[in-house]
Motif scaffolding. Structure first.
Motif, PDB file in Angstrom:
ATOM      1  N   TYR A   1      -7.483  -8.473 -19.328  1.00 53.56           N
ATOM      2  CA  TYR A   1      -7.380  -8.657 -17.825  1.00 53.56           C
ATOM      3  C   TYR A   1      -8.028 -10.051 -17.333  1.00 53.56           C
ATOM      4  O   TYR A   1      -7.574 -10.394 -16.415  1.00 53.56           O
TER       5      TYR A   1
ATOM      6  N   PHE B   1       0.023   4.108 -14.414  1.00 56.27           N
ATOM      7  CA  PHE B   1      -0.517   3.054 -13.668  1.00 56.27           C
ATOM      8  C   PHE B   1      -0.908   1.964 -14.666  1.00 56.27           C
ATOM      9  O   PHE B   1      -0.760   0.565 -14.551  1.00 56.27           O
TER      10      PHE B   1
ATOM     11  N   LEU C   1     -11.081   1.495 -10.336  1.00 55.38           N
ATOM     12  CA  LEU C   1      -9.848   1.167  -9.225  1.00 55.38           C
ATOM     13  C   LEU C   1      -9.699   2.147  -8.182  1.00 55.38           C
ATOM     14  O   LEU C   1      -9.118   1.638  -7.268  1.00 55.38           O
TER      15      LEU C   1
ATOM     16  N   LEU D   1      -8.244  -6.655  -8.414  1.00 54.02           N
ATOM     17  CA  LEU D   1      -8.003  -5.429  -9.217  1.00 54.02           C
ATOM     18  C   LEU D   1      -8.419  -5.576 -10.795  1.00 54.02           C
ATOM     19  O   LEU D   1      -9.181  -4.671 -11.426  1.00 54.02           O
TER      20      LEU D   1
ATOM     21  N   MET E   1      -9.286  -6.290  -4.034  1.00 52.66           N
ATOM     22  CA  MET E   1      -9.424  -5.141  -4.676  1.00 52.66           C
ATOM     23  C   MET E   1     -10.809  -5.002  -5.423  1.00 52.66           C
ATOM     24  O   MET E   1     -10.730  -3.954  -6.570  1.00 52.66           O
TER      25      MET E   1
ATOM     26  N   VAL F   1       1.401   2.105  -3.468  1.00 53.18           N
ATOM     27  CA  VAL F   1       0.325   2.915  -4.050  1.00 53.18           C
ATOM     28  C   VAL F   1       0.385   4.574  -3.702  1.00 53.18           C
ATOM     29  O   VAL F   1       0.168   5.315  -4.473  1.00 53.18           O
TER      30      VAL F   1
ATOM     31  N   LEU G   1      -8.864   0.753  -4.478  1.00 52.83           N
ATOM     32  CA  LEU G   1      -7.607   1.134  -3.889  1.00 52.83           C
ATOM     33  C   LEU G   1      -7.465   1.965  -2.812  1.00 52.83           C
ATOM     34  O   LEU G   1      -6.942   1.723  -1.589  1.00 52.83           O
TER      35      LEU G   1
ATOM     36  N   MET H   1       0.725  -1.056   0.070  1.00 46.50           N
ATOM     37  CA  MET H   1       0.165   0.068   0.040  1.00 46.50           C
ATOM     38  C   MET H   1       0.773   1.229  -0.035  1.00 46.50           C
ATOM     39  O   MET H   1       0.551   2.292  -0.665  1.00 46.50           O
TER      40      MET H   1
ATOM     41  N   LEU I   1       0.444  -2.068 -14.978  1.00 45.90           N
ATOM     42  CA  LEU I   1      -0.471  -3.175 -14.687  1.00 45.90           C
ATOM     43  C   LEU I   1      -0.142  -4.036 -15.938  1.00 45.90           C
ATOM     44  O   LEU I   1      -0.161  -5.219 -15.969  1.00 45.90           O
TER      45      LEU I   1
ATOM     46  N   LEU J   1     -11.310  -3.845 -12.874  1.00 49.54           N
ATOM     47  CA  LEU J   1     -11.294  -3.375 -14.385  1.00 49.54           C
ATOM     48  C   LEU J   1     -12.186  -3.856 -15.494  1.00 49.54           C
ATOM     49  O   LEU J   1     -12.648  -3.167 -16.284  1.00 49.54           O
TER      50      LEU J   1
END
Lengths: 290, 316
Positions: A270, A221, B237, B114, B55, A102, B241, A99, A225, B118
């Motif tokens: 994804y 970001f 997200l 996460l 997430m 982040v 987060l 975190m 990813l 998305l």
């Protein structure tokens, strides 16, 4: 007609895939040495690219000086990220460390907005390569440049990790930190160096992608990813496989763009990651590390 | 359990008192903080009890909001069926998703969930004829309950959020002291040992994931009703987060501290909104400071503070 479309997809896919490959390598280096998933990986790319942009505005950078500046600033940025995240929380729970990356990502993005603003900035092409034609496949100058940069980086990194004492120390820590420590290796130093190397790779990725898509404060970001997806595709085991994972992801994405809309393309990318994570063995269970 | 429930009651009473005297403009902001607090509480079921860093809060929240708005548009009188129905759907979806993802470690689970978030946002964008795509949807019908009537306005949403926080907090505290809660805590401490003791790891973690998903969906329903408009950007997200970040700052497994962290830190962050382009930097700095402060407090990093304060106190 379909062959032409596919050739175009391969061209754009390889250009982007080279960048994903570099990001994936950075991800792997950090993950293997410290078991930390670095959410600020994309911001290393962003800041690396923006610093290079500012340098190019004030100085006349040739290919060698641009590469040198990229390396130096990437190294410094990577080290800075380490000292402000993992370096101050070595004993914390992994989730708290994650975190903090982040929060670091937000801070770096905020700093980028304050210094360079929100408008996209075009990075000039410092290393120019000629276009290449192989049968029906045509690789544009940007694609060739990205590929050459990325392949050269992989070669240098492989040589560094395999042939030098420091590189072998990083590999030892990634295999077994405790055993490495018993052999006199300093794991903290190895972790810091992995961050710094990751910074260099990200800055090189910025050098490759900056002239193609421009640099924007919020681009980090998403690219980070994608780097994670590529690393998972490559399997975290060897530099070559991880880099090929990046190339493969780039080409898959480009082909999906041909067949589906941009939103569905992202959905499928994804979904692929989730499927890979579920079906593939977890990286922790693997013996061989980068 | 009693002590924690009393602390929760005191927290909710204090918030209710503040809310009772706030003008509507500020109440809307407080509702936003409570919406996030409800999401944090929902995530606490997964992370605080089951030890799973998810997430996917944004996805379940969005599922609740879009499900509720679309179904209410089709059947305006169906609140009593729609609200529990959508929450149950979110429960089963979350429980179903959690099973294959259970084997992933903290970081990888966070990344996989996460991606679910998305995927949800991209699906909403792709199915524009139903969801409105990037333009979003206007909420034309508010939920209505027998005796209470339509839940319209900031006060009604404030009351709904307080009720859900109270209900969720009570379930959390009761669950932790139950057989299921102890099984979850065992999985969190050492999942291999828990399995060898005969605990159905997949099953118990699916329940905690499901409850978390259901409460996130309920939070999404209240958010939709509160803002009168929903768009994919509200459930991206950033929400997931933030939810995880606040829970880590407040301490997973604790009941009141994460809620307090949300309300205080969010109020602080909102206060800095006028900084323009420096806002994001300040957000990051506040969150990083909170994370570091928590870490130093846990590891005794603030031990130097009394030494620094004592001479000054003597002088005073």
């Amino acid at each position: 007609m379909l062959v032409l479309y596919l050739a175009q997809a391969v061209n754009s896919g390889l250009a982007l895939g080279a960048v994903y490959g570099l990001m994936a390598l950075g991800f792997c280096l950090i993950y293997n040495s410290s078991r930390l998933i670095n959410f600020a990986q994309g911001e290393l790319l962003l800041l690396g690219g923006l610093v290079l942009f500012s340098l190019s505005q004030t100085l006349q950078l040739g290919p060698v000086s641009a590469l040198l500046a990229t390396g130096v600033f990437g190294f410094l940025l990577g080290h800075l990220l380490y000292s402000t995240t993992l370096g101050v929380m070595l004993l914390a729970q992994p989730l708290r460390q994650l975190m903090l990356t982040v929060a670091a990502s937000l801070i770096w993005q905020g700093a980028a907005v304050l210094i360079w603003g929100k408008n996209p900035l075009k990075l000039e092409q410092f290393v120019t390569m000629p276009a290449l034609r192989m049968g029906p496949v045509f690789l544009g100058p940007n694609t060739v440049t990205s590929l050459v940069l990325a392949v050269a980086s992989v070669a240098v990194l492989s040589a560094f990790l395999g042939l030098t004492r420091t590189g072998r120390a990083i590999r030892a820590v990634s295999m077994n930190a405790l055993a490495a420590r018993l052999q006199g290796v300093n794991p903290v130093r190895a972790q810091a160096l992995s961050f710094a190397l990751s910074g260099i790779l990200s800055a090189l990725a910025a050098m490759a992608i900056g002239p193609q898509t421009m640099l924007r404060y919020d681009m980090g970001f998403g690219l980070g990813l994608k780097g994670f997806v590529a690393a998972t595709l490559g399997g975290y085991t060897s530099l070559g496989k991880v880099f090929c994972g990046g190339l493969l992801l780039g080409v898959i994405e480009a082909c999906l763009t041909l067949a589906f809309s941009a939103d569905l393309k992202e959905t499928l990318t994804y979904s692929l990651l989730v499927a890979l994570l579920v079906l593939a063995p977890t990286p922790q269970s693997r013996q061989q590390k980068v | 359990m009693r002590r924690e429930v009393r602390s929760l009651a005191a927290f909710l009473a204090a918030v209710a008192l503040v809310g009772a005297f706030l003008p509507n403009v500020h109440l809307l902001a407080l509702n936003q903080h409570l919406f996030l607090a409800l999401n944090v509480l929902a995530l606490n079921f997964c992370l605080g009890l089951g030890g799973q860093a998810s997430m996917a809060s944004g996805a379940f929240c969005g599922l609740g909001a879009y499900g509720s708005v679309i179904l209410h548009t089709m059947w305006p009188q169906g609140t009593l069926v729609i609200v529990p129905g959508v929450a149950a759907c979110a429960f089963f979806a979350a429980a179903w998703i959690s099973k294959p993802l259970e084997k992933l470690g903290e970081g990888f689970l966070a990344m996989a969930t996460l991606c679910l978030c998305l995927i949800f946002v991209n699906l909403v964008l792709a199915f524009a004829p139903v969801t409105g795509g990037s333009n979003g949807m206007m909420v034309s019908v508010s939920p209505a309950l027998p005796l209470l009537g339509e839940l319209k306005g900031d006060r009604a949403n404030f009351a709904a959020l307080l009720f859900l926080l109270g209900l969720g907090g009570y379930i959390f505290a009761a669950m932790r002291d139950s057989r299921l809660g102890r099984a979850l805590l065992a999985c969190k401490d050492d999942s291999l040992a828990a399995s060898s003791c005969g605990i159905d790891r997949l099953g118990v973690r699916a329940v905690s994931f499901g409850i978390g998903g259901a409460f996130s969906a309920l939070a999404g329903m209240v958010l939709a009703n509160s803002t009168g408009f929903i768009s994919p950007g509200q459930f991206d997200l950033g929400l997931s987060l933030k939810t995880l970040l606040f829970l880590v700052i407040g301490g997973p497994g604790r009941l009141v501290r994460p809620l307090l962290a949300v309300v205080l830190l969010e109020a602080l962050i909102s206060w800095f909104h006028s900084l323009g382009e420096a806002t994001m930097l300040v957000h990051g700095l506040i969150l990083a400071t909170a994370l570091l402060a928590g870490y130093w407090r846990e590891t005794g990093g603030f031990a130097w503070l009394p030494r620094l304060v004592a001479p000054a106190a003597k002088r005073v």
